[in-house]
Design an enzyme around this catalytic site. Sequence first.
Site, mmCIF file in Angstrom:
data_model
loop_
_atom_site.group_PDB
_atom_site.id
_atom_site.type_symbol
_atom_site.label_atom_id
_atom_site.label_comp_id
_atom_site.label_asym_id
_atom_site.label_seq_id
_atom_site.Cartn_x
_atom_site.Cartn_y
_atom_site.Cartn_z
ATOM 1 N N TYR A 1 0.821 -1.217 0.000
ATOM 2 C CA TYR A 1 0.000 0.000 0.000
ATOM 3 C C TYR A 1 0.858 1.272 0.000
ATOM 4 O O TYR A 1 0.363 2.350 -0.299
ATOM 5 C CB TYR A 1 -0.956 0.032 1.207
ATOM 6 C CG TYR A 1 -2.044 -1.016 1.160
ATOM 7 C CD1 TYR A 1 -2.220 -1.837 0.058
ATOM 8 C CD2 TYR A 1 -2.916 -1.182 2.227
ATOM 9 C CE1 TYR A 1 -3.214 -2.799 0.022
ATOM 10 C CE2 TYR A 1 -3.916 -2.136 2.206
ATOM 11 C CZ TYR A 1 -4.060 -2.949 1.090
ATOM 12 O OH TYR A 1 -5.057 -3.900 1.062
ATOM 13 N N LYS B 1 3.385 -15.434 1.830
ATOM 14 C CA LYS B 1 3.244 -16.105 0.539
ATOM 15 C C LYS B 1 4.677 -16.399 0.092
ATOM 16 O O LYS B 1 5.128 -15.977 -0.986
ATOM 17 C CB LYS B 1 2.495 -15.169 -0.428
ATOM 18 C CG LYS B 1 2.072 -15.802 -1.730
ATOM 19 C CD LYS B 1 0.931 -16.789 -1.600
ATOM 20 C CE LYS B 1 0.653 -17.461 -2.933
ATOM 21 N NZ LYS B 1 -0.234 -18.636 -2.832
ATOM 22 N N ASP C 1 -3.239 -18.035 1.216
ATOM 23 C CA ASP C 1 -4.422 -18.679 0.627
ATOM 24 C C ASP C 1 -4.969 -19.756 1.571
ATOM 25 O O ASP C 1 -6.183 -19.876 1.771
ATOM 26 C CB ASP C 1 -4.124 -19.243 -0.772
ATOM 27 C CG ASP C 1 -2.756 -19.888 -0.893
ATOM 28 O OD1 ASP C 1 -1.934 -19.744 0.049
ATOM 29 O OD2 ASP C 1 -2.485 -20.548 -1.909
ATOM 30 N N ASP D 1 -5.300 -6.815 5.764
ATOM 31 C CA ASP D 1 -6.507 -6.071 5.412
ATOM 32 C C ASP D 1 -7.622 -7.076 5.073
ATOM 33 O O ASP D 1 -8.748 -6.999 5.591
ATOM 34 C CB ASP D 1 -6.174 -5.203 4.181
ATOM 35 C CG ASP D 1 -7.254 -4.190 3.856
ATOM 36 O OD1 ASP D 1 -8.261 -4.152 4.582
ATOM 37 O OD2 ASP D 1 -7.096 -3.449 2.878
ATOM 38 N N ASP E 1 -10.892 -8.688 7.686
ATOM 39 C CA ASP E 1 -12.309 -8.540 7.336
ATOM 40 C C ASP E 1 -12.989 -9.904 7.319
ATOM 41 O O ASP E 1 -14.141 -10.041 7.735
ATOM 42 C CB ASP E 1 -12.464 -7.886 5.954
ATOM 43 C CG ASP E 1 -12.603 -6.372 6.044
ATOM 44 O OD1 ASP E 1 -12.253 -5.811 7.104
ATOM 45 O OD2 ASP E 1 -13.056 -5.749 5.070
#
Length: 357
Positions: free
Chosen positions: A141, A192, A224, A248, A252
């Site tokens: 980001y 990852k 994943d 992020d 959620d």
Amino acid sequence: MSRTVLMLPGDGIGPEIVAEADKVLRKVNEQFGLGIEFDDALVGGAAIDESDTPLPQETLDKARRADAILLGAVGGPKWDALPMAKRPEKGLLGLRSNLELFANLRPAILYPQLASASSLKPEVVSGLDIMIVRELTGGIYFGQPRGVRQLESGERQGYNTYAYTESEIRRIGRVAFEAAQQRGKKLCSVDKANVLEVTVLWREIMNDLQREYPDVELSHMYVDNAAMQLVKAPKQFDVIVTGNMFGDILSDEAAMLTGSIGMLPSASLNSQKQGMYEPCHGSAPDIAGKGIANPLATILSAAMMLRYSLNEEKAAQAIETAVSKVLDQGLRTADIMAEGGRQVSTREMGDAVLAAL
Ligand code: NAD
């Protein structure tokens, strides 16, 4: 001792839910003699309307001086067409980076009273209590270079940079290991590392840090798989640590396990424990102004503020107990409404918490 709390209501349902948290904070301030002084300022779309910038200098100055900040939410369709640099979200990102709020703590707790609000079976989620520690000021980001460029072929290409320095990984790792020490002593680092070099380094540093926290059991999981495990067997997790973008998304997802995003608080801290506290949800423009938003995530964010930045554990617990009592009484805002509950408005929910204090 006087401490300053800066209230930043923001946009959409922000002002409605912050008003309820404000009432609750003022009451415990009085009850426990906390000596908190309150200030307020504009951020996000409300600041754009007033002064053409999502983060006015005055707001940033007040934020720097405050011991802690309580934020509602920013953004909404009114400002969606603005260029990226002028969008309400830039106000939030600006506060996070200027105050170096690198550690985002997002608990996902399933209140037993709300077990039926989860979309998962009660036996999979009941008693769920996870803490997600998300790196907040680095990663993709914020990475440079970024943008949209014209290729020689004439086609445009969008690009971002995913980068973490060793020190950035180490400081978020420490926050997560310490959080795990205070809880179930299990830490799962999500990366990852099978594809992204930046997370190969992430994994290496987490392994290295583990030697300083021998009482914490460290495991690693690809993002994943973590997304899958969160819906399959979420209770296997105690503390999860991960980078900005994965955090992020996963936080959620974890939020939804609990039934309503309207219940979940969050804390963003810097190394001096100065913090910005906000609900996990956004400005919910679809329900703004209707008086039906759930203020509990914001009220619980105020409790986290008392715990982490102001060192007032008793006052924090008093708020959390009051919230639990109100749920026991069957009071529900629309988002957590279930059979047998009594539906109340945003303000009535705030009043009920006040009464339970
Ligand atoms: P959102 O979280 O605002 O809303 C998602 C859904 O959850 C909506 O149906 C909404 O009505 C509901 N909801 C959210 N909070 C609720 C509450 N307290 N009580 C009851 N229901 C609630 O996410 P979105 O719709 O993707 O985004 C809306 C705006 O918020 C966008 O402009 C987005 O950029 C912004 N946003 C801001 C933040 C922030 O300020 N930290 C975070 C996420 C999104």
